[in-house]
Design a protein around this motif. Structure first.
Motif, short mmCIF file in Angstrom:
data_model
loop_
_atom_site.label_atom_id
_atom_site.label_comp_id
_atom_site.label_asym_id
_atom_site.label_seq_id
_atom_site.Cartn_x
_atom_site.Cartn_y
_atom_site.Cartn_z
N GLY A 125 0.83 -1.19 0.00
CA GLY A 125 0.00 0.00 0.00
C GLY A 125 0.86 1.25 0.00
O GLY A 125 2.09 1.18 0.23
N ASN A 130 3.61 -1.62 8.83
CA ASN A 130 2.22 -1.17 8.72
C ASN A 130 1.64 -1.38 7.33
O ASN A 130 1.29 -0.44 6.63
CB ASN A 130 2.12 0.32 9.10
N SER A 162 -1.01 -1.92 4.57
CA SER A 162 -2.42 -1.58 4.38
C SER A 162 -3.06 -2.46 3.31
O SER A 162 -4.16 -2.19 2.86
CB SER A 162 -2.58 -0.10 4.00
#
Length: 388
Positions: free
Chosen positions: A91, A141, A143
């Motif tokens: 992402g 992280n 996404s």
């Protein structure tokens, strides 16, 4: 036995060249943009090390400057390509503008500062270290659906190399006599070269695992995505809708279900051809994606039949979705397809159903009522049906 920096450099390049040759064979030609960028990053990285070794063979200024500048540009480009791969896999990443600025500035500054060894070594290593640190942050992280542990291995590789590259920059900038060239036998340089060889292997393994995870995710998507409209098919809708239905019942949350059917679709195929019919289905799927809220589940469940499940939604929210979708279809169908297009809709809100099938049956009954009432409208299934 003492470690020889020149030998470590050669081993590094040999490993990179071997991987650059093997990766196209292993991964094949039909690669996603992410996998292609990652593979190209490793190949460019090999070119950077080759330029480093060649530059060390020249004592004259211009050949050394040109080859060194090429190596710096290749290192930066390799980092940018790997960052692009991570962005496609995980992402959008946060620091793309900063990394691009560093990628452009690093080789330019290196050339301008070339006549000062301390400045050019400090500049190049500091900026490359910052680039690699941004790469490390880009592994965090996710996404997207890709969340494999290969990200952790890549984070460790990048974090370690960023630290050692910065240390080598400090050594060259402030203690030039201890680090007079890239093949200097200083412990920090030796450690950086050894770690570079180790992280090279781990990075390649991480790329291959990421590529495999992406391929597996694509296979899963193909099983649940309708290829024509690119929204969920019946199987994908059933999987996601069952979970949403169970949550709504468990937590006593509102839930609305819309059954949709394009009006007179057989006539569209007969009068305009099946290609126009497919185009109409694609347009309708696109408009459904554009109008859905986060969490809404839209799907083509067969032919010209569609469903929308709206979690945390009462009848009013479902009617608002229908109004947005119908307005968008009226506004764009004639311009896009060359003829008007409309649909009928049935609405049912969760009452005391224990199964999703019972709720779907009520929305289908409302859909049939909308067709019987003249099509091009929404009817809600309730004790006293109301047409709009």
């Amino acid at each position: 036995m003492a470690l020889d920096p020149q030998t470590l450099l050669v081993v590094n390049v040999v490993n990179l060249l071997a991987l650059a040759i093997l990766l196209p064979v292993i991964m094949g030609r039909a690669l996603s943009p992410a996998a292609h960028a990652a593979r190209l990053s490793l190949i460019v990285h090999a070119g950077a090390w080759i330029a480093v070794i060649l530059s060390e063979q020249w004592d004259t200024r211009w050949p050394n400057l040109v080859l060194s500048a090429i190596s710096m540009a290749c290192f930066s480009t390799s980092n940018w390509l790997l960052y692009q791969a991570l962005g496609r896999w995980l992402g959008p990443r946060r620091f793309a503008p900063l990394l691009l600025a560093l990628v452009i500035a690093m080789p330019i500054g290196y050339v301008l500062l070339f006549d000062s060894y301390a400045w050019r070594v400090g500049w190049s290593n500091a900026l490359i270290a910052l680039q690699i640190a941004i790469l490390a942050s880009a592994t965090l992280n996710s996404s997207s659906a890709l969340r494999g542990r290969w990200r952790h291995a890549l984070f460790i590789c990048c974090s370690t190399m960023a630290t050692l590259t910065l240390a080598r920059g400090i050594l060259g900038a402030f203690f030039s006599e201890l680090y007079p060239n890239f093949a200097a036998p200083h412990p920090i340089n030796l450690l950086a070269l050894v770690v570079a060889n180790a992280t090279l292997v781990l990075t390649n393994v991480s790329v291959l695992v990421a590529w495999r995870e992406e391929a597996e995710q694509q296979l899963r998507d193909q099983a649940v995505i309708d290829p024509l409209t690119t929204i969920l098919n019946r199987r994908g809708w059933n999987e996601q809708a069952e979970r949403a239905f169970a949550n709504a019942r468990r937590y006593r949350q509102p839930l609305a279900l819309l059954s949709l059917d394009l009006d007179h679709f057989k006539r569209v195929n007969d009068e305009h051809g099946h290609e126009k019919g497919d185009e109409a289905l694609r347009l309708f799927g696109q408009l459904m994606r554009e109008q859905q809220r986060s969490g809404d589940i839209v799907a083509r469940i067969g032919g010209e039949e569609f469903c929308v499940l709206l979690p945390m939604a009462e009848a009013g929210a479902a009617r608002a979705f229908d109004h947005r979708l119908r307005s968008a279809l009226h506004a764009r169908a004639a311009a896009t397809l060359g003829f008007p297009l409309d649909y009928s809709a049935g609405l049912a809100c969760l009452a005391d159903e224990s199964e999703l099938g019972a709720l779907l049956l009520r929305s289908d009954e409302a859909l049939y009522a909308a067709k019987d009432a003249g099509r091009g409208r929404l009817i809600e299934h309730r004790s006293t049906a109301a047409a709009t």
